[in-house]
Motif scaffolding. Structure first.
Motif, PDB file in Angstrom:
ATOM      1  N   UNK A 190      18.710 -14.219  -9.474  1.00 47.76           N
ATOM      2  CA  UNK A 190      19.877 -14.961  -9.007  1.00 47.76           C
ATOM      3  C   UNK A 190      21.045 -14.024  -8.726  1.00 47.76           C
ATOM      4  N   UNK A 191      21.757 -14.307  -7.647  1.00 49.78           N
ATOM      5  CA  UNK A 191      23.032 -13.659  -7.364  1.00 49.78           C
ATOM      6  C   UNK A 191      24.127 -14.631  -7.782  1.00 49.78           C
ATOM      7  N   UNK A 192      24.987 -14.226  -8.722  1.00 49.13           N
ATOM      8  CA  UNK A 192      25.998 -15.135  -9.250  1.00 49.13           C
ATOM      9  C   UNK A 192      27.372 -14.491  -9.182  1.00 49.13           C
ATOM     10  N   UNK A 237      31.121 -21.392 -10.675  1.00 49.13           N
ATOM     11  CA  UNK A 237      29.957 -20.516 -10.645  1.00 49.13           C
ATOM     12  C   UNK A 237      29.194 -20.776  -9.359  1.00 49.13           C
ATOM     13  N   UNK A 238      28.998 -19.724  -8.573  1.00 48.57           N
ATOM     14  CA  UNK A 238      28.270 -19.830  -7.307  1.00 48.57           C
ATOM     15  C   UNK A 238      27.014 -18.986  -7.434  1.00 48.57           C
ATOM     16  N   UNK A 239      25.849 -19.651  -7.367  1.00 47.79           N
ATOM     17  CA  UNK A 239      24.567 -18.996  -7.638  1.00 47.79           C
ATOM     18  C   UNK A 239      23.648 -19.174  -6.428  1.00 47.79           C
ATOM     19  N   UNK A 240      23.091 -18.074  -5.949  1.00 53.63           N
ATOM     20  CA  UNK A 240      22.177 -18.141  -4.815  1.00 53.63           C
ATOM     21  C   UNK A 240      21.196 -16.976  -4.901  1.00 53.63           C
ATOM     22  N   UNK A 241      20.522 -16.675  -3.806  1.00 51.37           N
ATOM     23  CA  UNK A 241      19.603 -15.541  -3.721  1.00 51.37           C
ATOM     24  C   UNK A 241      20.127 -14.555  -2.680  1.00 51.37           C
TER      25      UNK A 241
END
Length: 283
Positions: A190-192, A237-241
């Protein structure tokens, strides 16, 4: 446990037709926050600082996500959409192959919120443009021992909110009680990115102040967010790939993979061929 590797300070700026705001994430941080490109924050009780808004302008290759924590934002675009969101609601626009839109903020007691730009993969840069309003009835508030989480988009445990069609996104507004903490489970890839929306939060030995962003290391399956203050705080919190593709982005509203693609996009804006599906931008 993941740690914060850097803290980004907000910088005051004026954008659009004279909107006072805070620039936080930008071209300088885009590789660290991939796929999150931009974060601007708004905090004003003076309508003169924002009511001129953001007149009609183009976007391509990204999605824009506006979280209006307090206030109102009116959206109008070349697809024919015209919509307003209010306190606690979200506007999600997929620019894709190209869209013109405007964002206006009518006078309110307080304007408070953030806008994000989310990059699209090269295969999705020319996807069909769309607009979505995420109203309060679509945003679940999930209680935990020391506060609650507003599920703005994505998934949290067995709860589901608005789902992005392109980039996987979990977007949370996390409210933590005084002198308490919240532990968030993550996938290892995860990219956070964390943003202090209200008050200050602490991760490990680093404290992130209001309207600052915390850049988080890339590996680890948990992060502990602490509130060491005597007031309730709110953390986005912003979580993606990560996309891990080349980014071509000069200051402006279009983001592509190569300079050639970027130059072509602006040429199309100038010669009137930017919109790809014969939509009248004046409607």
């Amino acid at each position: 446990m993941r740690k914060i590797i850097d803290i980004v300070k907000p910088e005051k700026g004026i954008d659009g037709a004279g909107v006072h705001l805070y620039h936080v994430l930008s071209r300088e941080t885009m590789l660290d926050t991939d796929p999150l490109l931009l974060l601007d924050a708004f905090d004003s009780t003076d309508p003169k600082q924002y009511e001129a808004g953001f007149p009609l302008h183009p976007h391509r290759g990204i999605e824009t996500i506006s979280y209006v924590y307090k206030g109102t934002m009116v959206h109008k675009d070349s697809l024919g959409n015209e919509d307003a969101v209010n306190d606690g609601e979200v506007q999600w626009m997929t620019a894709g192959s190209g869209i013109f839109h405007e964002e206006m903020m009518p006078p309110v007691e307080k304007l408070y919120g953030v806008q994000l730009w989310l990059n699209l993969k090269s295969d999705d840069k020319f996807t069909v443009p769309e607009y979505f309003a995420i109203s309060k009835d679509k945003i679940e508030e999930i209680k935990f021992d020391n506060g609650y989480l507003r599920l703005l988009a994505g998934n949290y445990k067995d709860h589901q909110g608005f789902i992005s069609k392109h980039q996987p996104v979990n977007y949370y507004d996390i409210h933590i009680n005084p002198n308490s903490s919240f532990e968030l489970d993550l996938e290892d890839d995860d990219s956070i990115t964390l943003f202090a929306l209200i008050g200050n939060f602490t991760v490990g030995d680093k404290t992130v102040e209001k309207f600052h962003a915390g850049l988080v290391e890339r590996k680890g399956e948990k992060i502990l967010i602490e509130n060491k203050t005597d007031e309730e705080i709110a953390v986005l919190a912003f979580i993606s790939k990560r996309i891990d593709e080349p980014i071509a982005w000069t200051p402006g509203p279009i983001v592509m993979n190569t300079q050639e693609e970027l130059d072509k996009a602006y040429e199309e804006v100038r010669n009137g061929t930017f919109i790809k599906d014969d939509i009248d931008m004046n409607k």
